[in-house]
Design a protein around this motif. Structure first.
Motif, mmCIF file in Angstrom:
data_model
loop_
_atom_site.group_PDB
_atom_site.id
_atom_site.type_symbol
_atom_site.label_atom_id
_atom_site.label_comp_id
_atom_site.label_asym_id
_atom_site.label_seq_id
_atom_site.Cartn_x
_atom_site.Cartn_y
_atom_site.Cartn_z
ATOM 1 N N ALA A 202 4.969 2.138 -11.090
ATOM 2 C CA ALA A 202 3.791 2.500 -10.293
ATOM 3 C C ALA A 202 3.051 3.673 -10.906
ATOM 4 O O ALA A 202 1.807 3.701 -10.928
ATOM 5 N N VAL A 203 3.793 4.657 -11.417
ATOM 6 C CA VAL A 203 3.164 5.816 -12.037
ATOM 7 C C VAL A 203 2.342 5.396 -13.256
ATOM 8 O O VAL A 203 1.315 6.004 -13.567
ATOM 9 N N ARG A 204 2.775 4.325 -13.912
ATOM 10 C CA ARG A 204 2.002 3.787 -15.047
ATOM 11 C C ARG A 204 0.799 2.966 -14.564
ATOM 12 O O ARG A 204 0.137 2.303 -15.347
ATOM 13 N N ARG A 205 0.558 2.994 -13.261
ATOM 14 C CA ARG A 205 -0.551 2.272 -12.630
ATOM 15 C C ARG A 205 -0.387 0.760 -12.762
ATOM 16 O O ARG A 205 -1.356 0.028 -12.965
ATOM 17 N N VAL B 88 1.043 -6.886 3.453
ATOM 18 C CA VAL B 88 0.771 -7.869 2.399
ATOM 19 C C VAL B 88 -0.496 -7.477 1.642
ATOM 20 O O VAL B 88 -0.570 -7.590 0.406
ATOM 21 N N TYR B 89 -1.498 -6.983 2.365
ATOM 22 C CA TYR B 89 -2.757 -6.550 1.733
ATOM 23 C C TYR B 89 -2.472 -5.447 0.704
ATOM 24 O O TYR B 89 -3.006 -5.461 -0.417
ATOM 25 N N LEU B 90 -1.616 -4.501 1.075
ATOM 26 C CA LEU B 90 -1.311 -3.399 0.168
ATOM 27 C C LEU B 90 -0.565 -3.886 -1.069
ATOM 28 O O LEU B 90 -0.802 -3.397 -2.181
ATOM 29 N N THR B 91 0.340 -4.829 -0.894
ATOM 30 C CA THR B 91 1.068 -5.335 -2.069
ATOM 31 C C THR B 91 0.106 -5.970 -3.068
ATOM 32 O O THR B 91 0.357 -5.938 -4.279
ATOM 33 N N ARG B 92 -1.006 -6.525 -2.573
ATOM 34 C CA ARG B 92 -1.940 -7.224 -3.468
ATOM 35 C C ARG B 92 -3.034 -6.311 -4.015
ATOM 36 O O ARG B 92 -3.697 -6.656 -5.009
ATOM 37 N N ASN B 93 -3.240 -5.150 -3.408
ATOM 38 C CA ASN B 93 -4.392 -4.335 -3.784
ATOM 39 C C ASN B 93 -4.041 -2.957 -4.336
ATOM 40 O O ASN B 93 -4.932 -2.245 -4.815
ATOM 41 N N LEU B 94 -2.784 -2.559 -4.270
ATOM 42 C CA LEU B 94 -2.395 -1.298 -4.912
ATOM 43 C C LEU B 94 -2.099 -1.582 -6.386
ATOM 44 O O LEU B 94 -1.026 -1.281 -6.901
ATOM 45 N N THR B 95 -3.039 -2.171 -7.057
ATOM 46 C CA THR B 95 -2.785 -2.697 -8.409
ATOM 47 C C THR B 95 -3.061 -1.691 -9.508
ATOM 48 O O THR B 95 -2.539 -1.812 -10.608
#
Length: 944
Positions: free
Chosen positions: A25-28, A160-167
């Motif tokens: 995640a830190v690597r975005r 579910v929205y967050l899993t798809r958009n915290l990209t």
């Protein structure tokens, strides 16, 4: 005392997985973690511990779903997260991003009016994403949503929205899910399953803790290492669930009310038909096949299967080897306790009737008939179960069934007398290692027995059983021998003679064995009976080993094993392995001893004798592992064996192994804890003189390590006062002399000008010299102990300690080698030989560090600091695995020095140099000294 562990145990791979997802995640890169498991398995503890240790100071925001009324209260887990985000950013900054009076998020915050026009769900989601992204500009963010299984529909969609958009944000999303709480058709099941299939989602399914982790958890709660038998019981009852372990660790045998209430509540939520199936499985008390379960339930297979699916989904039942069983023993206890008396009798009757035609289930049938209130049917089933268990070498089960027979004795006529049942129970208890039960049954049988031969057999058996408790028992066996004079029943007499030889050898009285063994062997050969020959040869082998004739003893041990195999005598067969391993260990042949003991231990495990002969063979293995420096393996083996609840005499020896390792590690608190357990046994069984001497030897080293020289000296003096009792175990007496000499040296060093101390030391050293002379042993260990004593009692110059070090090196004992090297370094410093001291301390430091011998490391560091050595010991790290001493030898070798020249330069023997050179060639993968020198320069091991 807290019932919550102050430390986090196990879960290393799971913690690492969360850390890896955070790094992603830190690597975005998008990263979500789903942690699932049953209630109490440690999901929240894992997430809390893992996130607390993450680098980069992430902002951790946590929210939890509600179990009750969740569908009527949307976004419950995110409400707190919204507020924390606003508090973190500040209202002014949030207002710049979102005009609060006209935003969807305003409805979540106190003091702000909701918008005039309603916004859609998408607007709310986008605003939350905006706030998260703003926070993540300055520091990583971790969003944790607990109990997703109860998420309302709106929260479910937002997750579910967050899993798809915290990209493209440095944000880690974590959700915890309690398994076994949702119906099969619940929409959350489908959503969670779909998330689990995404490539950027890491699924962690928390399994139960194993026995070792349960031991660590209980130790953390209680502040000391728990008894292995108790750990096994807690693990069995909790099935490794950390919450249940914590509850049981302080409740003894009683289930805490809070835990009972929680389990009862989970069962009460099930449909009535599922509760009935669960109750029937609980009454079975073991895993059951589906066809049998359906027959006992008495309903259509399809209906029973539907209930089983519900029970599996709710974590009440698990499938093991195609059978159904309760997930926890605690569930069984709660469900069974809730049944009415009539319900219990009915279900027990159903199981007994269904299992009645299976001879292998006779013991279970007996238990069901007894619980159903039908003792007249339980008695013959229990007797049949005992006979079947005996044929399968299942001695614990045989003993249990025989004791059930005795409990039900007046219910029916079996066609055998009560004495016979007690007699069989005594034999089964002996084979199972249940010594106290064996004594009780043997005594009960003797009370009602007149037949001389049967009395003799039982007296001899009772003596052998007593011997396992306190190393005594010869009185009973001598009485048995008197009942069978020569010519009456020579086969029986030969067996009793071998039993008498055995207990006298265990009591370290070999001088009273030779005539007994000779007569037993004469009878065995005259009758050509392997069953009599095997134990007699075994005793003869031990006598030879006690006299130092180890090679001849090995031949007798092998002959005993061959005879035992022909006779089908597993007890003698395994004892031959055990005694040979012990003899080789006393002779200093540690690797050979370990090899023999390991062979016997594996055979004991296959023979149903793991708790008796297997326990002693495990002890042999652990002692050799300890001497070879493989301490972790030795401790694990001893704790695992202690968990099987071996006979007390054996258990004391196992605690002694653990105690001695603790002293060598320098962990004196651990030693004191273990010694307290061992002392309880020794106080109860004062006749166990061999174990007592072993314990005293370790206690002397503990007092030395702790600087308590007076107590160490008192213990040495007490042992020297009466050395006759153990004159068969010469190695232990040689160790006493060596440890005594160490105490003398330490006392003189502490008070060199005190004439009283010097005079007492001279007197004590004379006593110790007499012991060394009396018990001189021509064996590798005997030789090195003599060398140690000579170095301690004499000038203790460098050549003397180098000879000791070389001998321990050859024996393969790294701890003693390191100790000898330190003593050699002290001698080198006494003659201003700093180079020689550095060489020895470097190797000792490497050995002590690898072993984890904190006491030795401290000695080395203190010595180094005291004399201001300019080259402190350091660990050696190279691709070839060369030790510090091997590098020293290699450096000299590259200069073209001969073995004799290297020995003189390094202050070691030429034999030791030759050994080092051979090891260097092997590790470098070369065949000559020239090639070794070339490789050393090419790889940079040695610089020109």
């Amino acid at each position: 005392m807290s019932i919550v562990s102050p430390v986090f145990v196990a879960r290393g791979p799971e913690t690492a997985a969360i850390e890896a997802a955070y790094a992603q995640a830190v690597r975005r890169e998008p990263a979500t973690v789903l942690v699932s498991g049953e209630a109490g398995i440690g999901k929240s503890r894992l997430v809390g511990t893992a996130t607390a240790g993450l680098p980069g100071d992430p902002l951790v925001l946590t929210g939890g779903c509600l179990e009750l009324g969740s569908d009527e209260t949307p976004y419950v887990p995110f409400a707190g997260i919204f507020r924390r985000l606003v508090d973190h950013l500040g209202r002014d900054r949030v207002h710049e991003l979102l005009p609060l009076d006209r935003s969807a998020i305003a409805a979540w915050l106190p003091g702000f009016a909701p918008p005039d026009i309603p916004f859609g769900r998408t607007r709310l989601f986008e605003e939350l994403l905006l706030l998260i992204g703003e926070v993540a500009r300055d520091r990583p963010v971790v969003l944790v949503v607990e109990d997703l299984q109860w998420a309302d529909a709106s929260s479910r969609e937002l997750f579910v929205y967050l899993t798809r958009n915290l990209t493209s944000l440095p944000v880690l999303l974590i959700g915890t899910i309690r398994s076994g709480t949702l119906p099969e058709t619940h929409p959350n099941r489908r959503i969670i399953a779909e998330l689990g299939r995404r490539a950027d989602v890491t699924e962690l399914r928390l399994a139960a803790l194993d026995v070792a982790a349960v031991a660590d958890l209980v130790a953390a709660i209680e502040g000391s290492r728990p008894d292995p038998v108790r750990v096994r019981e807690i693990h069995h009852r909790s099935s490794g669930n950390p919450l249940f372990v914590e509850a049981l660790s302080t409740s003894g045998t009683t289930m805490p009310d809070t835990l009972r209430a929680m389990l009862r509540h989970r069962v009460s939520e099930l449909p009535q038909t599922a509760q009935e199936v669960l109750a029937i499985v609980a009454v079975a008390s073991t895993d059951v096949a589906e066809d049998l379960l359906c027959a006992v339930v008495g309903r259509a297979e399809i209906d029973v299967r539907n209930d089983l699916r519900r029970l599996i989904a709710h974590d009440q039942i698990v499938v093991r080897d195609l059978r159904f069983g309760l997930r926890h023993d605690l569930i069984r206890q709660v469900v069974y306790d809730e049944l009415l008396p009539g319900e219990r009798r009915e279900y027990h009757t159903r199981w007994a009737e269904q299992l009645g035609n299976d001879p292998e289930a006779a013991g279970v049938v007996a238990a069901h008939w007894a619980a159903a209130g039908r003792p007249e049917l339980a008695l013959p089933a229990a007797w049949g179960s005992a006979q079947e268990a005996g044929r399968r070498y299942a001695y614990d089960e045989q003993l249990h069934s025989l004791e059930r027979v005795l409990d039900l004795w007046d219910s029916a006529d079996l066609g055998v007398d009560r004495v016979t049942v007690h007699e069989q129970a005594a034999l089964a208890a002996f084979s199972a290692g249940r010594s106290a039960d064996g004594l009780r049954h043997a005594t009960a049988a003797l009370d009602g027995l007149d037949d001389a031969n049967r009395r003799a057999r039982l007296l001899s058996l009772r003596g052998r059983t007593q011997n396992r408790i306190d190393a005594r028992g010869d009185t009973d066996i001598e009485a048995a021998l008197a009942l069978v004079p020569p010519g009456r029943d020579d086969a029986l007499r030969a067996g009793i003679l071998s039993d008498l030889a055995f207990v006298r050898l265990v009591a370290e009285q070999p001088e009273r064995v030779s005539d007994v063994v000779a007569e037993a062997l004469e009878i065995a050969e005259r009758l050509d009976d392997d069953a009599l020959r095997a134990p007699a040869l075994l005793a003869e082998g031990f006598c030879l080993a006690a006299g130092g004739e180890v090679d001849q003893a090995q031949q007798q041990y092998a002959a005993s094993r061959r005879a035992a195999e022909r006779a089908g005598d597993r007890e003698t067969l395994l004892t031959a392995y055990q005694w040979e391993a012990a003899s080789l260990g006393f002779a200093g042949r540690y690797a050979d001893s370990l090899h023999i003991a390991a062979q016997g231990y594996q055979l004991a495990q296959r023979s149903g004798l793991e708790r008796t002969r297997g326990a002693m063979l495990a002890n042999n293995c652990a002692r050799m592992l300890a001497r070879l420096g493989r301490w972790d393996e030795a401790e694990q083996l001893m704790e695992g064996t202690l968990a099987s609840d071996p006979p007390p005499y054996y258990a004391a020896g196992m605690w002694e192994v653990i105690a001695s390792i603790a002293v060598q590690r320098g962990d004196l608190d651990r030693y004191d804890e273990v010694a307290a357990r061992r002392a309880k046994y020794l106080k109860e069984y004062p006749g166990a003189v061999a174990v007592q001497l072993d314990a005293d030897l370790t206690a002397i080293t503990r007092f030395l390590a702790g600087g308590d020289l007076d107590r160490a000296d008192e213990l040495v003096g007490a042992r020297l006062a009466d050395p006759v009792e153990l004159n068969g175990n010469t190695s232990m007496w040689l160790w006493l002399a060596v440890h005594g000499a160490q105490v003398v040296r330490a006392r003189i060093a502490a008070a060199p000008r005190d004439r009283n101390v010097v005079a007492a030391a001279a007197e004590r050293m004379a006593e110790l010299s007499a012991i060394m002379e009396r018990f001189r042993q021509d064996s590798p260990e005997g030789t090195v102990l003599q060398l140690m004593f000579d170095a301690l009692s004499g000038p203790g110059d460098l050549p003397a300690w180098d000879r000791v070090a070389a001998a321990w090196r050859d024996a393969g004992n790294p701890y003693q080698l390191a100790s000898a090297l330190i003593c050699g370094a002290e001698s080198a410093l006494a003659s201003s030989n700093q180079y020689g001291a550095r060489l020895r301390l470097n190797e000792a430091h490497e050995l002590a560090t690898r072993l984890g011998a904190k006491g030795l490391v401290r000695r080395i560091e203190q010595l180094t600091a005291r004399v201001h050595l300019d080259d402190a010991p350091v660990a050696v790290d190279n691709d070839f695995g060369l030790t510090r001493r091997e590098l020293d030898v290699l450096a000299a070798l590259t200069r073209g020095l001969s073995n004799a020249d290297i020995a003189a330069e390094l202050f070691i023997s030429t034999n030791t140099v030759a050994t080092h050179v051979a090891r260097i060639l092997t590790k470098l993968g070369v065949s000559s000294r020239t090639q070794a020198a070339t490789t050393a320069h090419r790889t940079g091991l040695i610089t020109p």
